[in-house]
Design a protein around this motif. Structure first.
Motif, PDB file in Angstrom:
ATOM      1  N   GLY A  68     -18.972   1.211   4.582  1.00  0.00           N
ATOM      2  CA  GLY A  68     -19.285   2.420   4.174  1.00  0.00           C
ATOM      3  C   GLY A  68     -17.409   3.311   4.929  1.00  0.00           C
ATOM      4  N   CYS A  69     -17.135   4.000   4.289  1.00  0.00           N
ATOM      5  CA  CYS A  69     -15.655   4.611   4.682  1.00  0.00           C
ATOM      6  C   CYS A  69     -15.205   5.571   4.203  1.00  0.00           C
ATOM      7  CB  CYS A  69     -14.492   3.373   4.468  1.00  0.00           C
ATOM      8  SG  CYS A  69     -14.268   3.088   2.544  1.00  0.00           S
ATOM      9  N   VAL A  70     -14.371   6.758   5.271  1.00  0.00           N
ATOM     10  CA  VAL A  70     -14.586   7.534   4.292  1.00  0.00           C
ATOM     11  C   VAL A  70     -12.625   8.114   5.274  1.00  0.00           C
ATOM     12  CG1 VAL A  70     -15.410   8.957   7.017  1.00  0.00           C
ATOM     13  CG2 VAL A  70     -15.081  10.227   4.943  1.00  0.00           C
ATOM     14  N   GLY A  71     -11.408   9.343   5.330  1.00  0.00           N
ATOM     15  CA  GLY A  71     -11.271   9.547   5.152  1.00  0.00           C
ATOM     16  C   GLY A  71      -9.912   8.300   5.162  1.00  0.00           C
ATOM     17  N   LEU A  72      -8.363   8.381   5.315  1.00  0.00           N
ATOM     18  CA  LEU A  72      -7.178   7.371   5.250  1.00  0.00           C
ATOM     19  C   LEU A  72      -7.759   6.113   6.144  1.00  0.00           C
ATOM     20  CD1 LEU A  72      -4.300   9.869   6.358  1.00  0.00           C
ATOM     21  CD2 LEU A  72      -5.601   9.444   4.551  1.00  0.00           C
ATOM     22  N   SER A  73      -7.389   5.067   4.972  1.00  0.00           N
ATOM     23  CA  SER A  73      -7.132   3.988   6.531  1.00  0.00           C
ATOM     24  C   SER A  73      -5.772   3.516   6.549  1.00  0.00           C
ATOM     25  CB  SER A  73      -7.139   2.803   4.594  1.00  0.00           C
ATOM     26  OG  SER A  73      -6.166   2.931   4.232  1.00  0.00           O
ATOM     27  N   GLU A  74      -5.940   2.606   7.090  1.00  0.00           N
ATOM     28  CA  GLU A  74      -4.496   2.706   8.155  1.00  0.00           C
ATOM     29  C   GLU A  74      -3.029   1.850   7.082  1.00  0.00           C
ATOM     30  OE1 GLU A  74      -2.415  -0.394  11.476  1.00  0.00           O
ATOM     31  OE2 GLU A  74      -4.830  -1.397  10.562  1.00  0.00           O
ATOM     32  N   ALA A  75      -3.217   1.613   5.962  1.00  0.00           N
ATOM     33  CA  ALA A  75      -2.588   1.479   4.823  1.00  0.00           C
ATOM     34  C   ALA A  75      -2.134   3.012   4.488  1.00  0.00           C
ATOM     35  CB  ALA A  75      -2.244   0.432   4.115  1.00  0.00           C
ATOM     36  N   GLN A  76      -3.018   3.895   4.231  1.00  0.00           N
ATOM     37  CA  GLN A  76      -2.585   5.277   3.673  1.00  0.00           C
ATOM     38  C   GLN A  76      -1.834   5.876   4.883  1.00  0.00           C
ATOM     39  OE1 GLN A  76      -6.686   5.985   1.992  1.00  0.00           O
ATOM     40  NE2 GLN A  76      -6.347   5.582   0.064  1.00  0.00           N
ATOM     41  N   ALA A  77      -2.167   5.875   5.787  1.00  0.00           N
ATOM     42  CA  ALA A  77      -2.083   7.114   7.145  1.00  0.00           C
ATOM     43  C   ALA A  77      -0.552   6.883   7.554  1.00  0.00           C
ATOM     44  CB  ALA A  77      -2.810   6.101   8.562  1.00  0.00           C
ATOM     45  N   LEU A  78      -0.083   4.768   7.674  1.00  0.00           N
ATOM     46  CA  LEU A  78       1.297   4.832   7.550  1.00  0.00           C
ATOM     47  C   LEU A  78       1.972   5.399   6.402  1.00  0.00           C
ATOM     48  CD1 LEU A  78       0.343   1.574   8.973  1.00  0.00           C
ATOM     49  CD2 LEU A  78       0.959   3.746  10.731  1.00  0.00           C
ATOM     50  N   ALA A  79       1.296   5.410   5.274  1.00  0.00           N
ATOM     51  CA  ALA A  79       1.867   5.823   4.240  1.00  0.00           C
ATOM     52  C   ALA A  79       2.241   7.692   4.434  1.00  0.00           C
ATOM     53  CB  ALA A  79       1.638   5.052   2.669  1.00  0.00           C
ATOM     54  N   LYS A  80       1.829   7.742   4.580  1.00  0.00           N
ATOM     55  CA  LYS A  80       1.981   9.075   4.906  1.00  0.00           C
ATOM     56  C   LYS A  80       2.949   9.824   6.007  1.00  0.00           C
ATOM     57  CE  LYS A  80      -2.467  10.971   2.488  1.00  0.00           C
ATOM     58  NZ  LYS A  80      -1.211  11.787   1.553  1.00  0.00           N
ATOM     59  N   ALA A  86      -8.532   3.936  -0.874  1.00  0.00           N
ATOM     60  CA  ALA A  86      -9.798   4.184   0.629  1.00  0.00           C
ATOM     61  C   ALA A  86     -10.502   3.005   0.916  1.00  0.00           C
ATOM     62  CB  ALA A  86     -10.491   4.937  -0.201  1.00  0.00           C
ATOM     63  N   VAL A  87     -10.262   1.201   0.643  1.00  0.00           N
ATOM     64  CA  VAL A  87     -10.720   0.256   1.880  1.00  0.00           C
ATOM     65  C   VAL A  87     -10.091  -0.050   2.810  1.00  0.00           C
ATOM     66  CG1 VAL A  87     -11.929  -1.486   1.332  1.00  0.00           C
ATOM     67  CG2 VAL A  87     -12.626   0.102  -0.387  1.00  0.00           C
ATOM     68  N   ASP A  88     -10.281  -0.038   4.138  1.00  0.00           N
ATOM     69  CA  ASP A  88      -9.244  -0.802   4.407  1.00  0.00           C
ATOM     70  C   ASP A  88      -9.099  -2.196   4.753  1.00  0.00           C
ATOM     71  OD1 ASP A  88      -7.945   0.590   7.727  1.00  0.00           O
ATOM     72  OD2 ASP A  88      -8.225  -1.446   7.570  1.00  0.00           O
ATOM     73  N   GLU A  89      -7.701  -2.880   5.184  1.00  0.00           N
ATOM     74  CA  GLU A  89      -7.058  -4.760   4.296  1.00  0.00           C
ATOM     75  C   GLU A  89      -8.342  -5.406   5.485  1.00  0.00           C
ATOM     76  OE1 GLU A  89      -4.102  -6.650   3.656  1.00  0.00           O
ATOM     77  OE2 GLU A  89      -3.612  -5.569   3.643  1.00  0.00           O
ATOM     78  N   GLU A  90      -8.293  -4.553   6.580  1.00  0.00           N
ATOM     79  CA  GLU A  90      -9.194  -5.128   7.202  1.00  0.00           C
ATOM     80  C   GLU A  90     -10.455  -5.439   7.248  1.00  0.00           C
ATOM     81  OE1 GLU A  90      -9.524  -5.099  12.378  1.00  0.00           O
ATOM     82  OE2 GLU A  90      -8.259  -3.584  11.687  1.00  0.00           O
ATOM     83  N   ILE A  91     -11.199  -4.283   6.399  1.00  0.00           N
ATOM     84  CA  ILE A  91     -12.733  -4.639   5.893  1.00  0.00           C
ATOM     85  C   ILE A  91     -12.677  -5.633   5.537  1.00  0.00           C
ATOM     86  CG2 ILE A  91     -14.739  -2.968   4.951  1.00  0.00           C
ATOM     87  CD1 ILE A  91     -13.799  -3.004   8.051  1.00  0.00           C
ATOM     88  N   SER A  92     -11.949  -5.075   4.440  1.00  0.00           N
ATOM     89  CA  SER A  92     -11.888  -6.418   2.879  1.00  0.00           C
ATOM     90  C   SER A  92     -11.893  -8.038   3.567  1.00  0.00           C
ATOM     91  CB  SER A  92     -10.693  -6.018   2.186  1.00  0.00           C
ATOM     92  OG  SER A  92     -10.229  -4.451   1.697  1.00  0.00           O
ATOM     93  N   LYS A  93     -10.887  -8.040   4.678  1.00  0.00           N
ATOM     94  CA  LYS A  93     -10.737  -9.844   4.985  1.00  0.00           C
ATOM     95  C   LYS A  93     -12.210 -10.093   4.963  1.00  0.00           C
ATOM     96  CE  LYS A  93      -5.635  -9.823   5.562  1.00  0.00           C
ATOM     97  NZ  LYS A  93      -4.988  -9.353   7.345  1.00  0.00           N
TER      98      LYS A  93
END
Length: 467
Positions: free
Chosen positions: A363-375, A211-218
């Motif tokens: 704070g995050c909600v919904g799909l991360s970029e990676a999750q959306a692409l995976a779908k 759920a945590v977008d990789e860009e936010i982690s970086k």
């Protein structure tokens, strides 16, 4: 009047108890320790109490930047902080006690054991037992910290997250094993308290959560390094040696992706924050016929009913296959109480916000970029840096990012990710927008007050509308 027995009084248990009591059911809440569970006593509330003191310390150290003169030699008084933490816990626990009394929720003190959907046995600390009869049972016993064989906790030098919250001093040097939510929060807190902090994470990034977008982690990784926190990813601790008041740690590569690892190093304390396990010992699940997975997490259907009809499970006891957050536990509780006896509304996990109290917050909600692409979604992402907001400059907190994940065809908002001051509060608007099916256009046309941080989300959606 139906009778409901609930084992465990954390956010899952007490929310279910209060909802059922308001619906006219006779409720018994079984608890072996203090009301409030992990969240109140050794999780959300005490850690946020620590974080509040850490934030004030950070402000004091930068007081000259705000044209405030005087001493900037502020330091944490751990004895008084523990007093304040315990005072906050007591106050909130008393509130739960009063709610139980007001709603006529009976509280049975002791360890609950499931006999059947109609009966629970409660064993008090003095060994006495009582049997509680009812029509249904909700299991809400939660979880406890996972301990590693390579890092056996001794409550002095090697601690779990529970033990950390009872420290009466700040260790000079700390290694935090696990760069997840708890680990990163503790790193920020104890760095602000004055400790030298190293975070060791086995995966290739901090907060390695879908759920945590990789860009936010970086971004967080960069800010932790700026704060003087050393971060080692792709590394695990293989061995620990305690001696002369220090812990010597040996590491190894978690995978072939990292060619070298740090040499052995010494710290005064080790915080183990690598996950949690179900707190089901003595609960009688196997005897009662409740099916669990290989790791002991309770299995349920979409209505949160276990393999035993009339026995439900909510909260952390469901494990990481669901979502182990206090507010999700409360939502599960409401769902079960609403469905008791009719099962018409499956529990919805599609839109659960996360609040991570690092520095800066996330704070995050919904799909991360990676999750959306995976779908298989055709997505576009829009970004706004926190430094573009006047309020952020006025506050002196310009590190951060607003990120929106949008369906390129329908323009629907799929996910929102915020890193920066008060991100844990700001994410609520994004959650409501996605829940209501609002487009970026809808949010952009909503007037946001100026100067605020909240207008950042409005500006972000305005950019998305024009892009």
């Amino acid at each position: 009047m139906k009778k409901l027995t609930i084992i465990g009084s954390g956010p899952a248990g007490y929310t279910a108890a209060f909802a059922a009591a308001r619906a006219g059911q006779a409720v018994t809440l079984v608890e072996s320790e203090a009301l409030g569970g992990t969240c109140l006593n050794s999780g959300c509330i005490p850690t946020k109490t620590f974080k509040s003191s850490a934030d004030i310390l950070d402000k004091f150290r930068h007081m000259s930047e705000f044209a405030v003169t005087g001493s900037s030699q502020a330091a944490i008084d751990m004895a008084r902080l523990l007093e304040r933490k315990n005072r906050v816990i007591r106050l909130l626990a008393q509130g739960l006690e009063k709610s139980c009394a007001h709603l006529n929720v009976a509280v049975a003190r002791g360890r609950g054991r499931l006999v059947s959907a109609q009966q629970v046995q409660v064993t008090a600390k003095d060994g006495s037992t009582q049997r509680i009869d009812g029509d249904a049972v909700i299991l809400a016993v939660g979880s406890r910290p996972l301990e590693l064989p390579a890092l056996p906790t001794d409550k002095r030098h090697i601690l779990t997250s529970d033990g950390v919250l009872n420290l009466d001093r700040v260790p000079a040097s700390i290694c935090i094993v696990g760069g997840g939510v708890i680990g990163c929060e503790m790193a920020c807190i104890f760095r602000a308290f004055g400790a030298e902090v190293t975070v060791v994470e086995g995966q290739n990034r901090l907060l390695p959560l879908p759920a945590v977008d990789e860009e936010i982690s970086k971004l967080l990784h960069r800010e932790l390094k700026k704060a003087g926190i050393k971060v080692e990813t792709g590394v695990t601790v293989s061995r620990a040696e305690v001696g002369d008041g220090m812990v010597r740690l040996h590491t190894e590569a978690a995978s072939g992706e990292r060619p070298s690892v740090p040499p052995p190093f010494e710290v005064e304390s080790v915080f183990v924050t690598v996950g949690r396990v179900p707190d089901t010992e003595g609960l009688g699940l196997e005897t009662a016929g409740v099916v669990c997975d290989a790791r002991g997490w309770v299995q349920t259907d979409v209505f949160l009913e276990t393999s035993v009809p009339g026995v439900y499970a909510i909260g952390d006891i469901l494990g990481p296959g669901k979502i182990m957050l206090a507010h999700m536990a409360a939502a599960e509780a409401e769902c079960v109480v609403e469905n008791l006896g009719q099962q018409s509304k499956p529990c919805d996990y599609s839109l659960v916000p996360s609040a991570i109290f690092t520095t800066p917050e996330i704070g995050c909600v919904g799909l991360s970029e990676a999750q959306a692409l995976a779908k298989g979604r055709n997505v576009r992402c829009v970004r706004l840096h926190m430094r573009e907001l006047g309020k952020a400059h006025a506050m002196g907190e310009i590190a951060g990012l607003f990120k929106l994940v949008i369906d390129a065809e329908s323009q629907a908002i799929l996910g929102a990710h915020i890193c920066g001051p008060h991100a844990t509060d700001l994410i609520a608007e994004a959650a409501l927008a996605i829940h209501m099916g609002a487009s970026a256009e809808d949010v952009a046309r909503t007037i946001h007050a100026h100067p605020t941080l909240a207008e950042g989300f409005g500006d972000l959606c305005r950019i998305a509308r024009l892009a």
